[in-house]
Design a protein around this motif. Structure first.
Motif, short mmCIF file in Angstrom:
data_model
loop_
_atom_site.label_atom_id
_atom_site.label_comp_id
_atom_site.label_asym_id
_atom_site.label_seq_id
_atom_site.Cartn_x
_atom_site.Cartn_y
_atom_site.Cartn_z
N GLY A 16 0.70 -1.37 -0.02
CA GLY A 16 0.10 0.17 -0.05
C GLY A 16 0.91 1.28 0.03
O GLY A 16 0.49 2.43 0.08
N ARG A 17 2.15 1.15 -0.19
CA ARG A 17 2.93 2.59 -0.11
C ARG A 17 2.58 3.40 -1.27
O ARG A 17 2.98 4.49 -1.18
CB ARG A 17 4.29 2.06 -0.12
N CYS A 18 2.40 2.66 -2.49
CA CYS A 18 1.95 3.56 -3.58
C CYS A 18 0.97 4.42 -3.49
O CYS A 18 0.98 5.41 -3.72
CB CYS A 18 1.89 2.56 -4.63
N ASP A 49 5.85 12.40 -7.42
CA ASP A 49 5.01 11.40 -6.89
C ASP A 49 5.18 9.93 -7.43
O ASP A 49 5.47 8.93 -6.77
CB ASP A 49 3.63 11.74 -6.57
N ALA A 50 5.31 9.97 -8.93
CA ALA A 50 5.43 8.62 -9.26
C ALA A 50 6.58 8.11 -9.06
O ALA A 50 6.81 6.67 -8.77
CB ALA A 50 5.22 8.70 -10.97
N ALA A 55 9.98 4.20 -6.08
CA ALA A 55 11.34 3.88 -5.09
C ALA A 55 10.72 3.20 -4.04
O ALA A 55 11.76 2.57 -3.08
CB ALA A 55 12.05 5.11 -4.70
N ASN A 56 9.57 3.51 -3.09
CA ASN A 56 9.22 2.84 -1.97
C ASN A 56 8.53 1.64 -2.08
O ASN A 56 8.13 1.10 -0.92
CB ASN A 56 8.34 3.96 -1.24
N CYS A 57 8.50 1.07 -3.08
CA CYS A 57 7.75 -0.16 -3.36
C CYS A 57 8.65 -1.45 -2.93
O CYS A 57 9.83 -1.45 -3.76
CB CYS A 57 7.25 -0.44 -4.87
N PRO A 58 8.42 -2.01 -1.97
CA PRO A 58 9.36 -3.02 -1.40
C PRO A 58 9.38 -4.14 -2.30
O PRO A 58 10.63 -4.88 -2.44
CB PRO A 58 8.85 -3.53 0.03
N GLU A 59 8.51 -4.47 -3.22
CA GLU A 59 8.53 -5.61 -4.28
C GLU A 59 8.98 -5.04 -5.80
O GLU A 59 9.17 -5.82 -6.64
CB GLU A 59 6.96 -6.21 -4.49
N ARG A 60 9.16 -3.80 -5.85
CA ARG A 60 9.60 -3.23 -7.14
C ARG A 60 8.60 -3.55 -8.29
O ARG A 60 8.71 -3.84 -9.20
CB ARG A 60 10.90 -3.51 -7.63
N ALA A 61 7.53 -3.50 -7.80
CA ALA A 61 6.27 -3.83 -8.78
C ALA A 61 5.84 -2.41 -9.51
O ALA A 61 4.92 -2.78 -10.71
CB ALA A 61 5.03 -4.30 -8.05
#
Length: 68
Positions: A16-18, A49-50, A55-61
Motif C-alpha cells: 500500500g505504499r504506492c 510522486d510517481a 522507489a518505496n515499493c518493497p517488491e519493485r512492482a
C-alpha cells in the motif's frame, strides 16, 4: 516527455505504499493491492510522486516509463 506508471500484479504484495504516497496516481482494489488510476498517464507536476511511489515499493512492482 510523457510519463506513465504501471503495476506488475505478479509482484505486488499489497503493502500500500504506492497509494499512501501518491493517492492521485494509485488506488487499491478490494483486497488491498495497488491499482493504477485512470490510464496510467502521469499528469504534469506529479512526476515526483510517481518516482517516490516506485522507489518505496518493497517488491519493485511499479514501472515508471518516459516516452517522447
Amino acid at each position: 516527455m510523457t510519463m506513465k506508471v504501471r503495476i506488475d500484479p505478479e509482484r505486488c504484495q499489497g503493502h500500500g505504499r504506492c497509494y499512501d504516497l501518491a493517492p492521485g496516481l494509485f488506488g487499491e482494489d478490494d483486497e488491498g493491492y495497488g491499482t493504477v488510476l485512470g490510464d496510467g498517464l502521469v499528469p504534469g507536476g506529479a512526476e515526483k510522486d510517481a518516482r517516490l511511489a516506485a522507489a518505496n515499493c518493497p517488491e519493485r512492482a511499479i514501472d515508471v516509463s518516459e516516452e517522447a
